[in-house]
Design a protein around this motif. Structure first.
Motif, PDB file in Angstrom:
ATOM      1  N   LYS A   2      -3.944  34.395 -55.147  1.00 56.62           N
ATOM      2  CA  LYS A   2      -2.987  34.619 -55.733  1.00 56.62           C
ATOM      3  C   LYS A   2      -2.637  33.484 -56.704  1.00 56.62           C
ATOM      4  O   LYS A   2      -2.392  33.201 -58.126  1.00 56.62           O
ATOM      5  CB  LYS A   2      -1.752  34.905 -54.959  1.00 56.62           C
ATOM      6  CG  LYS A   2      -0.369  35.894 -56.111  1.00 56.62           C
ATOM      7  CD  LYS A   2       0.653  36.033 -55.259  1.00 56.62           C
ATOM      8  CE  LYS A   2       1.567  36.752 -55.867  1.00 56.62           C
ATOM      9  NZ  LYS A   2       2.790  37.172 -55.184  1.00 56.62           N
ATOM     10  N   THR A   3      -2.361  32.093 -56.247  1.00 51.90           N
ATOM     11  CA  THR A   3      -1.867  31.129 -56.831  1.00 51.90           C
ATOM     12  C   THR A   3      -3.153  30.765 -57.950  1.00 51.90           C
ATOM     13  O   THR A   3      -2.754  29.660 -59.525  1.00 51.90           O
ATOM     14  CB  THR A   3      -2.103  30.068 -55.952  1.00 51.90           C
ATOM     15  OG1 THR A   3      -0.280  29.592 -55.071  1.00 51.90           O
ATOM     16  CG2 THR A   3      -1.650  28.659 -56.706  1.00 51.90           C
ATOM     17  N   LEU A   5      -4.776  32.875 -59.849  1.00 51.52           N
ATOM     18  CA  LEU A   5      -5.168  33.844 -60.644  1.00 51.52           C
ATOM     19  C   LEU A   5      -3.258  33.675 -62.016  1.00 51.52           C
ATOM     20  O   LEU A   5      -3.355  33.742 -62.522  1.00 51.52           O
ATOM     21  CB  LEU A   5      -4.641  35.473 -59.746  1.00 51.52           C
ATOM     22  CG  LEU A   5      -5.630  36.324 -59.560  1.00 51.52           C
ATOM     23  CD1 LEU A   5      -5.669  37.322 -58.696  1.00 51.52           C
ATOM     24  CD2 LEU A   5      -6.809  36.060 -60.120  1.00 51.52           C
ATOM     25  N   LEU A   6      -2.424  33.087 -60.814  1.00 53.36           N
ATOM     26  CA  LEU A   6      -1.122  33.115 -61.303  1.00 53.36           C
ATOM     27  C   LEU A   6      -1.521  32.067 -62.565  1.00 53.36           C
ATOM     28  O   LEU A   6      -0.989  31.713 -63.703  1.00 53.36           O
ATOM     29  CB  LEU A   6      -0.284  32.604 -60.953  1.00 53.36           C
ATOM     30  CG  LEU A   6       0.496  33.568 -60.179  1.00 53.36           C
ATOM     31  CD1 LEU A   6       1.151  33.323 -58.782  1.00 53.36           C
ATOM     32  CD2 LEU A   6       1.180  34.766 -61.062  1.00 53.36           C
ATOM     33  N   ALA A   7      -2.439  30.734 -61.802  1.00 57.05           N
ATOM     34  CA  ALA A   7      -2.328  29.175 -63.039  1.00 57.05           C
ATOM     35  C   ALA A   7      -3.494  29.435 -64.495  1.00 57.05           C
ATOM     36  O   ALA A   7      -3.517  28.619 -65.229  1.00 57.05           O
ATOM     37  CB  ALA A   7      -3.506  28.414 -62.228  1.00 57.05           C
ATOM     38  N   PHE A   9      -3.878  32.806 -65.709  1.00 57.40           N
ATOM     39  CA  PHE A   9      -2.864  33.907 -66.659  1.00 57.40           C
ATOM     40  C   PHE A   9      -1.680  32.403 -67.658  1.00 57.40           C
ATOM     41  O   PHE A   9      -2.237  32.756 -68.376  1.00 57.40           O
ATOM     42  CB  PHE A   9      -2.316  34.629 -65.558  1.00 57.40           C
ATOM     43  CG  PHE A   9      -2.458  35.647 -65.142  1.00 57.40           C
ATOM     44  CD1 PHE A   9      -3.570  36.466 -66.291  1.00 57.40           C
ATOM     45  CD2 PHE A   9      -2.433  36.273 -63.934  1.00 57.40           C
ATOM     46  CE1 PHE A   9      -4.620  37.709 -65.234  1.00 57.40           C
ATOM     47  CE2 PHE A   9      -3.383  37.685 -63.555  1.00 57.40           C
ATOM     48  CZ  PHE A   9      -4.353  37.662 -64.044  1.00 57.40           C
ATOM     49  N   ALA A  10      -1.278  31.902 -66.544  1.00 58.61           N
ATOM     50  CA  ALA A  10      -0.131  30.366 -67.234  1.00 58.61           C
ATOM     51  C   ALA A  10      -1.290  30.021 -68.479  1.00 58.61           C
ATOM     52  O   ALA A  10      -0.816  29.984 -69.726  1.00 58.61           O
ATOM     53  CB  ALA A  10      -0.043  29.461 -66.297  1.00 58.61           C
ATOM     54  N   GLU A  14      -1.154  29.777 -73.014  1.00 51.76           N
ATOM     55  CA  GLU A  14      -0.367  28.313 -73.050  1.00 51.76           C
ATOM     56  C   GLU A  14      -1.063  28.368 -74.642  1.00 51.76           C
ATOM     57  O   GLU A  14      -2.693  27.904 -74.976  1.00 51.76           O
ATOM     58  CB  GLU A  14      -0.971  27.554 -72.645  1.00 51.76           C
ATOM     59  CG  GLU A  14      -0.778  25.712 -72.629  1.00 51.76           C
ATOM     60  CD  GLU A  14       0.293  25.797 -73.185  1.00 51.76           C
ATOM     61  OE1 GLU A  14       0.865  25.260 -73.872  1.00 51.76           O
ATOM     62  OE2 GLU A  14       1.069  25.842 -72.278  1.00 51.76           O
TER      63      GLU A  14
END
Length: 76
Positions: A2-3, A5-7, A9-10, A14
């Motif tokens: 999950k981490t 994937l979140l990174a 997407f961020a 950006e």
């Protein structure tokens, strides 16, 4: 997972990150008595055991015997 994937997407939203930029990732997991190392991109992992460097990963290059055999088994 999950981490990561979140990174991802961020970074995708950006505006200061160029679309020509790449990424690498290296994950090391200790599971009981097992040590699992996985990488993607241009990165390396080295373990120091009693003062001696031990390579944890090997590139997937067609001139390596095992990689050549794997490629040929897939019809390459």
């Amino acid at each position: 997972m999950k981490t990561f994937l979140l990174a991802g997407f961020a970074l995708a939203v950006e505006s200061s990150v160029s679309s020509f930029c790449g990424t690498t990732v290296l994950i090391a997991l200790v599971l009981g008595r097992h040590f699992l190392v996985v990488n993607d991109g241009d990165c390396r992992a080295v373990l120091c055991r009693k003062g001696v460097a031990v390579e944890m990963l090997q590139d997937h290059r067609p001139f390596y015997l095992l990689e050549c055999k794997r490629i040929e088994e897939f019809g390459g």
